[in-house]
Design an enzyme around this catalytic site. Structure first.
Site, PDB file in Angstrom:
ATOM      1  CG  HIS A 143      -1.619   0.917   0.931  1.00 27.29           C
ATOM      2  ND1 HIS A 143      -2.613   1.488   0.611  1.00 27.29           N
ATOM      3  CD2 HIS A 143      -1.498   2.649   2.021  1.00 27.29           C
ATOM      4  CE1 HIS A 143      -3.389   2.545   1.160  1.00 27.29           C
ATOM      5  NE2 HIS A 143      -2.840   3.532   1.710  1.00 27.29           N
TER       6      HIS A 143
ATOM      7  NE  ARG B 136     -10.285  11.100   8.853  1.00 29.79           N
ATOM      8  CZ  ARG B 136      -9.287  10.231   7.946  1.00 29.79           C
ATOM      9  NH1 ARG B 136      -9.807   8.733   7.866  1.00 29.79           N
ATOM     10  NH2 ARG B 136      -8.045  10.179   8.384  1.00 29.79           N
TER      11      ARG B 136
ATOM     12  CB  SER C 297      -8.196   5.417   7.020  1.00 31.71           C
ATOM     13  OG  SER C 297      -8.867   5.814   6.507  1.00 31.71           O
TER      14      SER C 297
ATOM     15  CG  ASP D  18     -12.585   3.977   5.848  1.00 26.20           C
ATOM     16  OD1 ASP D  18     -11.585   4.865   6.450  1.00 26.20           O
ATOM     17  OD2 ASP D  18     -11.599   4.209   4.597  1.00 26.20           O
TER      18      ASP D  18
ATOM     19  CE  LYS E 220      -9.083   2.733   3.469  1.00 21.36           C
ATOM     20  NZ  LYS E 220      -9.276   4.195   2.877  1.00 21.36           N
TER      21      LYS E 220
END
Ligand code: URA
Length: 434
Positions: free
Chosen positions: A86, A172, A187, A165, A191
């Site tokens: 990621h 947010r 967050s 999320d 995921k």
């Protein structure tokens, strides 16, 4: 059964710097996701978290509660190690597209759930969206089937994965609480943990093209992400990388897919190759697969990684002709060029500005409902540290919209800082945290 708490008491506790327990966090997240706790109360909680922070245990319990708000993939009947990568987001960052097929050729299963562009940064889903017919909305069954068949699939977040999320992120976004390290950490990790992986390599970026502008905050985020992943029982490593330069030579969705294919054919730019190899080596280590960089390079040299990318496109309904024939990708004409006004060396690039310029050109979104023009973008000819001569082309602008190209040329004219004395570019890869 879930214990009931008074939301006002919990908000007050956090506001006063107290610590929320696992049960309290679960109550708050489930209550907000199901609509029992209203936006105004959850907004206050987010602001209290923003100012008072959360300790690693609280961040882990928020993450767990968010992952638990939806479904988690069970990939236990796939025998291979399951490792994902990621990135916290950058400009020109197409590493996922290059790395996923290479890693899948090394005997690792890569269940990659990616996002759309966020702010000035590009998103893997938008890049894939520039391939005609490519579907990122596979069902859970199709996703798992593809993982079993070819060891890799790249899809978008579904309604069912970490729904908390989605809802919390939207709140947010409108309550000035996006840039909170524990909230970003929960967050991202909520995921990733829903993917059913046993290892994760994080590319945490810092610099003008990243969300974390300075090295110190990127380091804090990297440590929080690693700690949260470990608390959830997976193996995690974070690599801190410099985002003061755009990554590779191209920025823009189709252009980045073209650069991905070139890289898989063995003709990629040095920075993109280096980052892909470093992240790939870490993924191999997490999966306990030997061979390192040599193995990764072999998969490219043999053409296996390119074939795997072709398989991904075929399985996900895309036009595989793009692999051999770039005209099948929609690409805009070269519309303008930004030239150096003096001799010298590049000392800085407004990489954030390049990301914003792509949005202005139509290649990214300023509102979530905006439609993207996949064909437009930039070719970056000079990077920090490069010598330039007066009139050298710094950036080429690709667009079929002359008006937008003119506006963006004006905007980008001052994106490069050129000075007469030489400048050494700092290394791209700074540190590995585990
Ligand atoms: N990416 C995410 O998924 N969440 C954040 O909060 C920030 C970046």
């Amino acid at each position: 059964m879930m214990t009931y708490f008074n939301p006002v008491e919990l908000i007050r506790k956090k506001r006063n710097g107290g610590r929320l327990t696992d049960a309290e966090m679960e109550f708050l997240v489930a209550g907000y996701t199901q609509g029992d706790i209203p936006d105004y109360q959850f907004s206050s909680l987010l602001m209290a978290i923003y100012f008072k922070g959360m300790d690693p245990g609280e961040t882990a319990s928020l993450t767990r509660a968010m992952t638990g708000s939806g479904e988690t993939l069970d990939l236990s009947d796939i025998r291979k190690p399951k490792v994902d990568k990621h990135s916290t987001g950058g400009v020109g960052d197409k590493v996922s597209l290059v790395l996923a097929p290479i890693i899948a050729c090394c005997g690792i299963c890569v269940p990659m759930i990616s996002g759309r562009g966020l702010g000035h940064t590009g998103g893997t889903l938008d890049k894939l969206g520039s391939i005609s017919g490519f579907r990122t909305d596979l069902t859970k069954r199709q996703f798992i089937h593809q993982l079993k068949k070819i060891g890799v699939a790249l899809i978008g977040q579904t309604e069912k994965i970490a729904p908390a999320d989605r809802k919390i992120y939207a709140l947010r976004d409108v309550t000035a609480t996006v840039d909170s390290i524990p909230l970003i950490c929960a967050s991202i990790m909520s995921k990733k943990l829903a993917e059913g992986i046993d290892g994760l390599v994080l590319d945490v970026k810092f610099g003008s093209g990243a969300f974390m502008k300075d090295y110190g905050s990127a380091m804090i985020l990297a440590r929080a992400l690693v700690q949260t992943g470990k608390a959830a029982g997976i193996k995690v490593k974070a690599v801190l990388t410099d985002m003061n330069n755009p990554l590779g030579e191209y920025v823009g969705n189709s252009l980045e897919v073209m650069e991905t294919i070139e890289t898989l054919k063995g003709h990629g730019p040095a920075d993109l190759i280096e980052l892909t190899l470093v992240l790939g080596e870490e993924m191999l280590k997490l999966a306990k697969i030997k061979g390192g960089r040599r193995l990764l390079l072999e998969k490219v040299a043999s053409g296996d990684a390119l074939d795997k990318f072709r398989d991904i496109i075929r399985y996900q309904g895309g036009d595989t002709r793009i692999i051999d024939d770039f005209p099948h990708l929609t690409m805009a004409r070269k519309a303008a060029m930004i030239r150096a006004r003096s001799n010298g060396f590049v000392h800085a690039i407004d990489n954030y500005g390049i990301g914003i310029a792509l949005i202005r050109l139509g290649g990214g979104r300023s509102r979530k409902e905006d439609k993207i023009d996949p064909a437009c973008g930039f070719k970056i000819n000079k990077k920090i540290g490069d010598r330039v001569k007066k009139d050298d082309v710094l950036i080429e602008i690709y667009s079929d919209n002359k008006t937008k190209a003119t506006v963006v040329s004006e905007f980008l004219r001052s994106a490069f800082v050129i000075k007469t004395k030489p400048c050494r570019h700092k290394t791209l890869i700074r540190e590995v945290i585990f």
